[in-house]
Write an enzyme that holds these catalytic residues in place. Structure first.
Site, mmCIF file in Angstrom:
data_model
loop_
_atom_site.group_PDB
_atom_site.id
_atom_site.type_symbol
_atom_site.label_atom_id
_atom_site.label_comp_id
_atom_site.label_asym_id
_atom_site.label_seq_id
_atom_site.Cartn_x
_atom_site.Cartn_y
_atom_site.Cartn_z
ATOM 1 N N ASP A 1 4.711 46.816 -91.490
ATOM 2 C CA ASP A 1 5.302 45.306 -91.798
ATOM 3 C C ASP A 1 3.419 45.736 -93.423
ATOM 4 O O ASP A 1 3.314 44.974 -93.126
ATOM 5 C CB ASP A 1 5.547 44.699 -91.301
ATOM 6 C CG ASP A 1 4.079 43.899 -90.868
ATOM 7 O OD1 ASP A 1 3.099 44.790 -90.406
ATOM 8 O OD2 ASP A 1 3.803 42.776 -90.853
ATOM 9 N N HIS B 1 -7.470 45.348 -87.571
ATOM 10 C CA HIS B 1 -6.569 45.105 -86.895
ATOM 11 C C HIS B 1 -5.898 46.954 -86.468
ATOM 12 O O HIS B 1 -6.025 47.826 -85.698
ATOM 13 C CB HIS B 1 -5.401 43.570 -87.011
ATOM 14 C CG HIS B 1 -5.665 42.492 -86.914
ATOM 15 N ND1 HIS B 1 -6.927 42.109 -85.924
ATOM 16 C CD2 HIS B 1 -6.332 41.638 -88.159
ATOM 17 C CE1 HIS B 1 -6.978 40.963 -86.193
ATOM 18 N NE2 HIS B 1 -6.894 40.614 -87.370
HETATM 19 C C1 BDR Z 1 -1.716 41.823 -87.138
HETATM 20 O O1 BDR Z 1 -1.060 40.887 -88.111
HETATM 21 C C2 BDR Z 1 -0.927 41.576 -89.619
HETATM 22 O O2 BDR Z 1 -1.380 40.291 -89.909
HETATM 23 C C3 BDR Z 1 -2.021 42.667 -89.210
HETATM 24 O O3 BDR Z 1 -0.756 43.209 -89.960
HETATM 25 C C4 BDR Z 1 -1.994 43.294 -88.272
HETATM 26 O O4 BDR Z 1 -0.690 43.901 -87.645
HETATM 27 C C5 BDR Z 1 -2.620 41.177 -86.616
HETATM 28 O O5 BDR Z 1 -2.718 39.970 -86.016
HETATM 29 CA CA CA Z 2 0.621 45.078 -89.307
#
Ligand code: BDR
Ligand code: CA
Length: 310
Positions: free
Chosen positions: A10, A242
Site C-alpha cells: 500500500d 517498518h
Molecule cells: C505499517 O502500516 C503502514 O503505515 C506502514 O506502511 C507499515 O506497513 C506499520 O504499522
Molecule cells: Ca505498508
C-alpha cells in the site's frame, strides 16, 4: 539464483523504501507488485506502485490493483495522516508513464504462485485483504508458496494504530486471521522488531548523499513521515523502519532472532486487530508462525542504506 518475491503493498512512504531497496538487491527478483488500500486509497497506492517500478527502469515489473476495502466491516480508515493524501508525503508526484496490469491483484497472485510453484515468496506490506482473498479462492496456494514474509502485528508489545493493534492487521483483521490460520510458512515482521529499528537523522544524511533517483525520492517524501513520528513519539527526526525491515530480513535473516508460535487475530471489540502469540500452544494445533523478536538494528539500517546508495 535470485529469490522470487511478490510484494503486496500500500505505498506508502516506508513501502517505497522497502521496495526500492529490494529492486536494488540482486539476491531478490521482484515478479510483481499487487496493491491494496491502507496508507492511501487503492487507486493512489496502485499509481504509486507504478511510480516505484518506473523510478529506476524496472518498468517491466507488472503492477496490479487489488482490494479497495477490507473483507468485512466498518468505515474505511486510511493512513493518510502518516503518509500524506497521495501516499507520498504530499509531494504531488507526476503521473506514472505506464499502465496497470489488467489482471486484478487476486488473479495476478494466483497466476504467479502457479507459475512458480514452491519458489515464490509473498511479501505483504499492507492490509492482508488480497492475500486472504487469494487463499479463499484457491486454498491450494498454501502448499505452493515458499514463504509468506509479512510486515504486521505486535506479538509482545503495544500497538501503533490502537493501544493493542498494528495498522496493517487492524485495517483488515479478518483477512489477517485467514492468513495466520492457513497451513503455510509465515514470518511475522511486526512492531516487536520494527519499532526497535529506528533510523536517525545522521543515517538519513548518509542515505540522501546517495543522490540517485531512489534516495532523491526518499528525501522528498520522508519529511512527512518524520513529522508524524515527531508528533506521536517525539522522535526528533528519527522514525521506525517498518516495511524496510522485511527487505532486510529477506536479504539477511541472520540479523534477526525469532520464536515459533501460532498467531491469532482478534476480530471483535476493543482489541480488534490485536495479534496474539500462543506461545504455550494452549489454543490448539494451528501451525506456528516465525515471529521476529530481536533485530541487530544497526546492521539492518546499514544494510538498507548500503543497498539504496550503491
Ligand atoms: C505499517 O502500516 C503502514 O503505515 C506502514 O506502511 C507499515 O506497513 C506499520 O504499522
Ligand atoms: Ca505498508
Amino acid at each position: 539464483m535470485a529469490r522470487k518475491i511478490l510484494f503486496d503493498t500500500d505505498p506508502g512512504i516506508d513501502d517505497a523504501m522497502a521496495i526500492l531497496a529490494a529492486l536494488r538487491s540482486p539476491e531478490l527478483e521482484v515478479v510483481g507488485l499487487t496493491t491494496v488500500f491502507g496508507n492511501a486509497d487503492v487507486d493512489t497506492c496502485a499509481l504509486n506502485g507504478l511510480r516505484l517500478v518506473e523510478l529506476e527502469g524496472h518498468d517491466h515489473i507488472p503492477v496490479s490493483k487489488g482490494a479497495g476495502a477490507p473483507l468485512f466491516r466498518r468505515e474505511l480508515d486510511l493512513g493518510t495522516e502518516v503518509h500524506g493524501l497521495d501516499g507520498m508525503g504530499n509531494t504531488n508526484p507526476p503521473p506514472p508513464r505506464g499502465r496497470l496490469d489488467p489482471r486484478p491483484a487476486v488473479q495476478f497472485i494466483l497466476e504467479m504462485v502457479r507459475t512458480y510453484p514452491g519458489e515464490l515468496t509473498l511479501v505483504p506490506l499492507g492490509p492482508l485483504t488480497n492475500i486472504a482473498m487469494a487463499l479463499q479462492q484457491d486454498p491450494e496456494i498454501a502448499s505452493l508458496v515458499e514463504e509468506v514474509v509479512l510486515m504486521g502485528g505486535s506479538a509482545f508489545g503495544v500497538g501503533n494504530i490502537s493501544p493493542v493493534a498494528e495498522a496493517n492487521i487492524f485495517h483488515d483483521a479478518h483477512a489477517a486471521e485467514i492468513v495466520f490460520r492457513a497451513d503455510w510458512d509465515v514470518t511475522m515482521v511486526g512492531l516487536d522488531v520494527t519499532t526497535k529499528t529506528i533510523v536517525q537523522p545522521e543515517d538519513l544524511s548518509r542515505l540522501y548523499a546517495g543522490k540517485n533517483p531512489a534516495t532523491d525520492l526518499l528525501e522528498r517524501i520522508q519529511p512527512c513521515y518524520q513529522a508524524f513520528h515527531d508528533q506521536v513519539y517525539g522522535l526528533n527526526g528519527a522514525f521506525h523502519l517498518h516495511d524496510p525491515s522485511v527487505t532486510a530480513y529477506l536479504l539477511k535473516p541472520e540479523l534477526y532472532t525469532a520464536i515459533q508460535a501460532p498467531v491469532y487475530v482478534e476480530t471483535t471489540g476493543l482489541c480488534f486487530g490485536k495479534t496474539i502469540a500462543d506461545v504455550h500452544r494452549q489454543w490448539g494445533a494451528r501451525r506456528a508462525a516465525r515471529i521476529l523478536v530481536e533485530a541487530d538494528s544497526r546492521a539492518v539500517i546499514d544494510l538498507l542504506i548500503d543497498r539504496l546508495i550503491q
